[in-house]
Design a protein around this motif. Structure first.
Motif, short mmCIF file in Angstrom:
data_model
loop_
_atom_site.label_atom_id
_atom_site.label_comp_id
_atom_site.label_asym_id
_atom_site.label_seq_id
_atom_site.Cartn_x
_atom_site.Cartn_y
_atom_site.Cartn_z
N GLU A 46 -9.50 -40.12 24.47
CA GLU A 46 -8.33 -39.28 24.13
C GLU A 46 -7.80 -39.64 22.74
OE1 GLU A 46 -4.82 -40.26 26.34
OE2 GLU A 46 -3.65 -38.66 25.36
N ILE A 47 -7.74 -40.95 22.45
CA ILE A 47 -7.24 -41.41 21.14
C ILE A 47 -8.21 -40.99 20.03
CG2 ILE A 47 -6.90 -43.53 19.78
CD1 ILE A 47 -5.42 -44.66 22.23
N LEU A 48 -9.50 -41.10 20.30
CA LEU A 48 -10.48 -40.68 19.28
C LEU A 48 -10.35 -39.18 19.00
CD1 LEU A 48 -12.89 -41.17 17.44
CD2 LEU A 48 -14.38 -40.88 19.42
N ASP A 49 -10.21 -38.38 20.07
CA ASP A 49 -10.08 -36.92 19.86
C ASP A 49 -8.83 -36.59 19.05
OD1 ASP A 49 -12.40 -36.53 21.21
OD2 ASP A 49 -11.47 -35.94 23.11
N LEU A 50 -7.73 -37.28 19.38
CA LEU A 50 -6.50 -37.07 18.61
C LEU A 50 -6.71 -37.46 17.15
CD1 LEU A 50 -3.73 -38.44 21.00
CD2 LEU A 50 -3.77 -36.15 19.99
N GLY A 51 -7.42 -38.56 16.97
CA GLY A 51 -7.67 -39.07 15.61
C GLY A 51 -8.54 -38.13 14.79
N THR A 52 -9.60 -37.61 15.39
CA THR A 52 -10.48 -36.71 14.62
C THR A 52 -9.73 -35.42 14.31
OG1 THR A 52 -11.50 -36.15 16.72
CG2 THR A 52 -12.76 -37.57 15.32
N HIS A 53 -8.82 -35.04 15.20
CA HIS A 53 -8.05 -33.81 14.97
C HIS A 53 -7.03 -34.01 13.84
CE1 HIS A 53 -6.06 -30.07 15.96
NE2 HIS A 53 -4.90 -30.72 15.95
N ASN A 54 -6.45 -35.20 13.78
CA ASN A 54 -5.35 -35.46 12.84
C ASN A 54 -5.77 -36.07 11.50
OD1 ASN A 54 -2.62 -34.87 14.09
ND2 ASN A 54 -3.65 -35.94 15.75
N CYS A 55 -7.03 -36.40 11.37
CA CYS A 55 -7.45 -37.13 10.17
C CYS A 55 -8.53 -36.34 9.44
CB CYS A 55 -8.00 -38.49 10.63
SG CYS A 55 -8.28 -39.65 9.32
N VAL A 56 -8.65 -36.57 8.14
CA VAL A 56 -9.68 -35.84 7.39
C VAL A 56 -11.09 -36.22 7.87
CG1 VAL A 56 -8.35 -35.46 5.27
CG2 VAL A 56 -9.57 -37.61 5.57
N ASP A 57 -12.00 -35.26 7.82
CA ASP A 57 -13.36 -35.48 8.31
C ASP A 57 -14.05 -36.66 7.63
OD1 ASP A 57 -13.19 -33.41 9.99
OD2 ASP A 57 -14.30 -31.98 8.75
N PRO A 96 -8.11 -49.84 -0.30
CA PRO A 96 -6.91 -49.12 -0.74
C PRO A 96 -6.31 -48.23 0.35
CG PRO A 96 -8.78 -48.70 -2.21
CD PRO A 96 -9.29 -49.58 -1.12
N LYS A 97 -7.12 -47.89 1.35
CA LYS A 97 -6.57 -47.02 2.42
C LYS A 97 -5.42 -47.71 3.16
CE LYS A 97 -10.69 -44.31 3.13
NZ LYS A 97 -12.03 -44.85 3.04
N PHE A 98 -5.44 -49.05 3.20
CA PHE A 98 -4.34 -49.77 3.87
C PHE A 98 -3.05 -49.62 3.07
CE2 PHE A 98 -8.02 -51.82 5.70
CZ PHE A 98 -7.64 -51.99 7.01
N GLN A 99 -3.21 -49.51 1.76
CA GLN A 99 -2.02 -49.43 0.91
C GLN A 99 -1.37 -48.05 1.00
OE1 GLN A 99 -3.53 -50.85 -2.86
NE2 GLN A 99 -4.23 -52.74 -1.91
N GLY A 100 -2.15 -47.06 1.37
CA GLY A 100 -1.57 -45.71 1.49
C GLY A 100 -1.48 -45.26 2.94
N LEU A 101 -1.54 -46.23 3.86
CA LEU A 101 -1.60 -45.86 5.28
C LEU A 101 -0.41 -45.01 5.75
CD1 LEU A 101 -3.45 -46.17 7.72
CD2 LEU A 101 -2.28 -48.29 8.29
N VAL A 105 -1.07 -41.32 7.37
CA VAL A 105 -0.66 -40.98 8.74
C VAL A 105 0.32 -39.80 8.71
CG1 VAL A 105 0.60 -41.83 10.78
CG2 VAL A 105 -1.12 -43.27 9.70
N ALA A 106 1.24 -39.81 7.75
CA ALA A 106 2.21 -38.70 7.66
C ALA A 106 1.49 -37.38 7.42
CB ALA A 106 3.20 -38.98 6.54
N SER A 107 0.49 -37.40 6.51
CA SER A 107 -0.17 -36.13 6.21
C SER A 107 -1.04 -35.69 7.39
CB SER A 107 -0.99 -36.21 4.93
OG SER A 107 -2.14 -36.97 5.16
N GLY A 108 -1.57 -36.65 8.13
CA GLY A 108 -2.41 -36.30 9.27
C GLY A 108 -1.61 -35.73 10.43
N THR A 109 -0.53 -36.43 10.78
CA THR A 109 0.22 -36.02 11.98
C THR A 109 1.29 -34.98 11.64
OG1 THR A 109 1.76 -37.87 11.67
CG2 THR A 109 -0.09 -38.24 13.17
N GLY A 110 1.55 -34.78 10.33
CA GLY A 110 2.57 -33.81 9.93
C GLY A 110 3.99 -34.29 10.21
#
Ligand code: SF4
Length: 301
Positions: A46-57, A96-101, A105-110
């Motif tokens: 369930e978490i993986l499906d949410l993640g693939t839906h909310n995050c860039v490919d 660097p992804k940790f620095q912009g986490l 997350v905001a752009s992924g989840t809206g």
């Protein structure tokens, strides 16, 4: 603590990425603050499906899983603690992804309800405390309470032991990779259990001290920049030279830039010593994975 719509706010804590490394600190800190929290469960479909839906490919699997943890918490929580880790204990840099986490997350989840987003320098307790203090003020926790929580959390993190050193198996490997690939058994398809079934034990990097790692790296032309380089390259060399291991298994993620360099550096140094690189993404299937492990067992014989 601050109220949100007449109720005490609930803070969501995603259990992905470096949560695996800093769990003792995080749990003690929030417990001692006395705030209402919800932790995401261990990673699952369930978490993986949410993640693939909310995050860039293009993102790596650990990033997608983190987005999934954060998205799941959005259902019950008023805000989500998303740390912006700038570097780790000994000053090494991380991806660097940790620095912009928080922004990712905001752009992924809206949603823009991320808190504790001040830059965190894990090698500088003064800066770290001051950043967390700002986060606590945001949610209405007093400085005194925060100071107490910070002290206990730091103590707990320092006194917690990590790492795997297994004896009694026919073969033994250095299990290299990032903590969120090694310790998330959903992401790595239960790798450690599969190795045990093949009578292969595991050693992880935490058993090699920072001093030993620095010594092992002293011959390189340049001081390594990445935390994950120090944590994987140095132990691989040390354990191989000490004949503690029969092979190296590197659990990596597709699209990981730092891993591609580290793996090449290890390959260049080890000659014919057995090395298996397992690349993870959401498409990784059980069958091919198991066959590769069995083949690796043959190589180590
Ligand atoms: S270091 Fe690699 S696996 Fe980790 S978050 Fe960055 S890209 Fe992903």
């Amino acid at each position: 603590m601050k109220l949100c719509g007449g109720f005490y706010m609930k803070i969501g804590i995603p259990g992905g990425l470096l949560y695996f490394k800093y769990e003792p600190f995080i749990r003690t800190f929030f417990n001692e603050l006395g705030v209402s929290t919800e932790y995401s469960t261990v990673s699952n479909k369930e978490i993986l499906d949410l993640g693939t839906h909310n995050c860039v490919d293009e993102a790596c699997l650990p990033m997608k899983l983190y987005h999934g943890h954060a998205a799941k918490l959005q259902k019950n929580c008023d805000c989500i603690a998303v740390p912006r880790i700038m570097n780790c204990e000994f000053g090494e840099s991380i991806c660097p992804k940790f620095q912009g986490l928080p922004e990712l997350v905001a752009s992924g989840t809206g949603k823009t309800n991320q808190i504790f987003t001040e830059p965190l320098y894990m090698n500088d307790p003064k800066k770290l405390k001051s950043a967390l203090k700002k986060g606590c003020r945001q949610i209405g926790v007093s400085d005194t309470r925060m100071e107490r929580a910070f002290f206990s959390a730091s103590e707990n993190q320092r006194n917690s032991s990590f790492g795997i050193w297994e004896n009694g198996y026919q073969k033994r490997v250095f299990l290299a990779g990032h903590p969120y690939n090694i310790y998330d058994s959903f992401a790595n398809l239960n790798l450690i259990n599969k190795l045990h079934q093949l009578d292969i034990g595991v050693i992880t990097e935490e058993w090699i001290s920072q001093y030993e790692k620095s010594e092992a790296l002293s011959g390189l032309i340049k001081k390594p920049y990445w935390l994950f380089f120090v944590h994987n390259f140095a132990p691989a060399m040390i354990l191989m030279e000490r004949k503690e291991i029969d092979g190296i298994i590197y659990v990596s993620s597709f699209c990981c830039g730092t891993d591609s360099i580290i793996i090449e550096m290890i390959k260049n140094k080890i000659g014919n010593f057995p090395l298996l690189v397992l690349k993870l993404d959401e498409q990784t299937g059980e069958a091919g994975y198991h066959t590769r492990l069995e083949a690796f067992w043959e190589v180590m014989k």
